[in-house]
Scaffold this active site. Sequence first.
Site, short mmCIF file in Angstrom:
data_model
loop_
_atom_site.label_atom_id
_atom_site.label_comp_id
_atom_site.label_asym_id
_atom_site.label_seq_id
_atom_site.Cartn_x
_atom_site.Cartn_y
_atom_site.Cartn_z
N GLU A 6 -6.45 2.15 -3.13
CA GLU A 6 -5.47 1.12 -3.35
C GLU A 6 -5.62 0.24 -4.84
OE1 GLU A 6 -6.01 -1.54 -0.06
OE2 GLU A 6 -8.19 -2.17 -0.93
N LYS A 42 0.74 -1.22 -0.01
CA LYS A 42 0.18 0.02 0.06
C LYS A 42 0.97 1.25 -0.16
CE LYS A 42 -3.71 -2.43 -0.08
NZ LYS A 42 -3.11 -3.69 -0.21
#
Length: 768
Positions: free
Chosen positions: A320, A143
């Site tokens: 994301e 991430k």
Amino acid sequence: PKYKSFYHRGFSVQSSSADFSSSDKKKYFDKVLIANRGEIACRIIRTCDKLGIKTVAVHSTADARAIHVQLADESICIGPPASLLSYLNADKVLEAAQTSGAQAIHPGYGFLSENSTFSRKVNDLGMKFIGPSASSIEAMGDKITSKIIAHKADVNTIPGYNESINSAEQAMDVANQIGYPVMIKATAGGGGKGMRICYSDEELREGFKLSMAEARNFFNDERVFVEKYIEHPHHIEIQLLAGKTPDGSQIDVLCFPERECSIQRRNQKVIEESPSCLLLPDTRREMVKQVKRLVNEVGYESAGTVEFLVDEKQNFYFLEMNTRLQVEHPVSEEITNVDLVELMLRVAAGKGVPTELLTAANSTYDGMLPHKGWAMEARIYAEDPLRGFLPSIGPLLQYQEPPSTVYDGSGPIKIRVDSGVTEGSEISVFYDPMISKLIAYSDNRDRVIEGLVQALDRYVIQGVQHNAPFVQSVIHKEDFRKGKTPTDFILTHYPMGFTGIELSKEEQLRLAVSMVLLSKKRRELLNQPPLPMDHPFVDDHLFQPSEFEESSDVSKSVTFDQYVKRRQQPHISTLIVRFGGLFGKQGIYEVAMDSKTGRSLVRSMQNPTDESCYTSELPDEIISKFNVETLKYHPSSPIAEIHFSDDKAMAIQFHGEDDTGVLRVQIHGALLEVIVMSPRECELSKWMREPAKMDTSNVLQSPMPGTLITVSVMEGQEVEIGQELCVVEAMKMQNILRSSKKGIISKVKVDVGASVKVNQIIMEFEAS
């Protein structure tokens, strides 16, 4: 459309048309191993079957008789029930693939689907990983790295600290710099796991510990980071398919219509739909542009999803990228008539993205694949919404999926169920508690919601607790119907948690009438003694057809005194329906029923109490008139269908009957105990005593099955209200159990590391 060859509708995947030659499809793969279980494994197997591709299922010892094992052409056991020793054991999965002679591995979602090391090993062994490259997984699966890459690709990103956080103290420093609220996120995370929203240093300190533990359990990587939490956003994502052109000169990117996934609980999606009610055309267009820039920056190939947070002003931020097939992919398939699993196989085989799909997308203003209609998906989990959504395990004692088509006043509504279970299947503590995905498709959102309502009414799941009643409650909310669905929807509408569904007055009246008919029918078919009935003296014209036709609407009512006269009609009987069982306080209804015509009168008896259950001294009330046209029921079926003359219908689920004649039923997600009695029985019931309930005020019980991970107190220690007592882990999620009272711990009855059952006593308090 020209891209009809990828058409997919539910489990019965249609054969591909002649748009792509059969010889072309034979070049995909001969045999594919599915490194997953449950519904997604079944989903992949069915597309492979359609394409003539042999499939290999892997399974743990707990899944030896699972549906995905039965559907596959071959199956191989890879270890004991624990995921780390089976489905997450990459070496065992690779060994199974080599032994079976599989040419490729499809990872599904979860487990090894976003494991770059596994992807690299698959390719190194001469097989094909059906998904993106290891480098893409590493870049976008992390991430922190993905945010850096997104920023480089000129994609809108959320403010935060783009490095791993090493301690709670460091996390607090970052949080105080960017300002609360913040979100702690697992660096290698996804699916809402390892995430915590924090509004203070105290919450962050506690959340940091839990996020790291969940990240370690789910992803074998305890790194976390902190970013600003955007309040009241919508969670919107773009499904994509990317692949190199046949000559390898460039990457083609196909974007699907957006999916709205904002109905979430603890960052876990519950309801998804496509398209979104929120987005404007210009926002869609800019999102697509940014998605394509990101894909090309990474050099991404295969199916993937870019997720955004979008506020009410259409500002959007990169959240994301999921480098796999998403759980909610069916809604995209339904509105585009495209089989995403087939497209993944095609791209993995080096065939690229079909030209006709790219052409169709490029012809639109927003650059997305054209779509038709609306689709909505509800995730059905084995969890108890009345107990804080705690996991529920055990066998599915009764399981019946809804029909593939339901109807409203405008015609048919398509229903699709993606599941990997059947009656008798075991919901295990070792795996994710999702039972199935329930999808509705139609020409507009209102009809899709109606389709879901009907499908949920006809979806029978017994043996474990499940969240279907909660889903029913959500989709009945006015804000949901209007498309007002930010990510805090559940927190806003259920601030005290879910407490069950309360039927409307009209629904209660209709249910009362239905239960009289069904009880009589049930006793007749089961050869049980008939219901004891009183025969009132009723006016001749009470059940005249013309009277009912004029007053079929519930709002057109008459008083009881106007119709009850002193003249007997043997075919007309009066019965009492009591909700909540023999001692229930949820409502008592008096029903006068014409057994010949199905016409009935029903009135609610106000303020039922043990002292005044049924008496002629009760004040007159408005009584409503109903005409039941058809009743479809047999005791061998768990569902009864009742249709009224005003075109309204009810589907009632039967969940059993006890020795006292109390029926357990479900309607619109409301679970009720109902008893049908004669007026005399109801009057006499006031003399019966209600059984005493067990006192649990001096014990701490486990609200779920799981493992006791930590105990935070000692025997003899004084504790305060809200103080942490212990942590129970269930299905990889850690749950803190807190004290509900101030007191002294007298005994800890369970050792750390031991398994606990639902309602098992973990510790006792000194008697107060």
